[in-house]
Design an enzyme around this catalytic site. Structure first.
Site, PDB file in Angstrom:
ATOM      1  N   THR A 121      78.841  18.279 -35.801  1.00 20.76           N
ATOM      2  CA  THR A 121      78.863  16.779 -36.081  1.00 20.76           C
ATOM      3  C   THR A 121      78.215  16.842 -37.546  1.00 20.76           C
ATOM      4  O   THR A 121      77.032  16.830 -37.659  1.00 20.76           O
ATOM      5  CB  THR A 121      77.995  16.104 -35.057  1.00 20.76           C
ATOM      6  OG1 THR A 121      78.473  16.194 -33.582  1.00 20.76           O
ATOM      7  CG2 THR A 121      77.991  14.603 -35.330  1.00 20.76           C
ATOM      8  N   PRO A 122      79.091  16.564 -38.268  1.00 20.24           N
ATOM      9  CA  PRO A 122      78.948  16.926 -39.755  1.00 20.24           C
ATOM     10  C   PRO A 122      78.262  15.753 -40.440  1.00 20.24           C
ATOM     11  O   PRO A 122      78.940  15.080 -41.342  1.00 20.24           O
ATOM     12  CB  PRO A 122      80.250  17.240 -40.464  1.00 20.24           C
ATOM     13  CG  PRO A 122      81.146  16.571 -39.450  1.00 20.24           C
ATOM     14  CD  PRO A 122      80.608  16.487 -38.137  1.00 20.24           C
ATOM     15  N   CYS A 123      76.898  15.349 -40.312  1.00 21.23           N
ATOM     16  CA  CYS A 123      76.258  14.403 -40.669  1.00 21.23           C
ATOM     17  C   CYS A 123      75.995  14.725 -42.225  1.00 21.23           C
ATOM     18  O   CYS A 123      75.788  13.861 -43.014  1.00 21.23           O
ATOM     19  CB  CYS A 123      75.100  13.899 -39.935  1.00 21.23           C
ATOM     20  SG  CYS A 123      73.951  15.360 -39.889  1.00 21.23           S
ATOM     21  N   HIS A 124      76.026  15.877 -42.759  1.00 20.53           N
ATOM     22  CA  HIS A 124      75.852  16.287 -44.148  1.00 20.53           C
ATOM     23  C   HIS A 124      76.715  15.546 -44.862  1.00 20.53           C
ATOM     24  O   HIS A 124      77.034  15.767 -46.232  1.00 20.53           O
ATOM     25  CB  HIS A 124      75.931  17.795 -44.145  1.00 20.53           C
ATOM     26  CG  HIS A 124      77.090  18.403 -43.940  1.00 20.53           C
ATOM     27  ND1 HIS A 124      77.452  18.804 -42.559  1.00 20.53           N
ATOM     28  CD2 HIS A 124      78.305  18.986 -44.712  1.00 20.53           C
ATOM     29  CE1 HIS A 124      78.645  19.456 -42.527  1.00 20.53           C
ATOM     30  NE2 HIS A 124      79.096  19.613 -43.986  1.00 20.53           N
TER      31      HIS A 124
END
Length: 154
Positions: A121-124
């Site tokens: 879950t690419p919150c970056h």
């Protein structure tokens, strides 16, 4: 029963947890760990393989089963984050607008901060409206490294 695995990556030790046939956590540790996979769990082995492929620029998306514990709002944000393409970014405001709540940029930031499954879950990939790297629970330096890695292979 919760099972775990760990491996060294270019941005530190990656820790993965699995429970009931779903990935429940992907986090980082600054302490080096020996690579391990508890109890020979096939899903953990697959997750380690896919994440290593990601770090080598060979994988740009994941199809691992995940289970995130969070509020309805957090889950909505996390689902939206998974639509951000590899190598691209969105602002907190853009994410808020895309979930139908354009005034919720700060709440999106808080949901990002609570994301239990980094990278998958690419919150970056979420940045400030001015393009600056702000807020990353795993550290701004790590966020920058992940974005540079994706830029290199995109």
């Amino acid at each position: 029963m919760k099972h775990t695995a760990a491996f060294e990556s270019p941005v530190g030790t990656v820790m993965i947890s699995e429970e009931d046939n779903a990935i429940t956590e992907v986090t980082f540790s600054d302490t080096a760990e020996n690579e391990y996979c508890s109890d020979d769990i096939p899903l953990l082995k697959r997750a380690v393989r896919e994440l290593k492929e990601y770090f080598q620029g060979e994988r740009m998306s994941f199809d691992l089963p995940i289970h995130e514990n969070g509020t309805v709002f957090q889950k909505k944000v996390w689902k939206q984050l998974r639509t951000i393409p590899y190598g691209e970014t969105r602002s907190y405001g853009e994410v808020a607008e895309s979930i139908g709540n354009p005034k919720a940029a700060r709440a999106v930031g808080m949901a990002n901060n609570r994301n239990p499954i980094a990278i998958l879950t690419p919150c970056h990939r979420v940045i400030g409206s001015d393009g600056k790297l702000v807020g990353y629970a795993c550290g701004i330096e790590r966020k920058e490294q992940l974005l540079q890695l994706e830029k290199k292979y995109a």
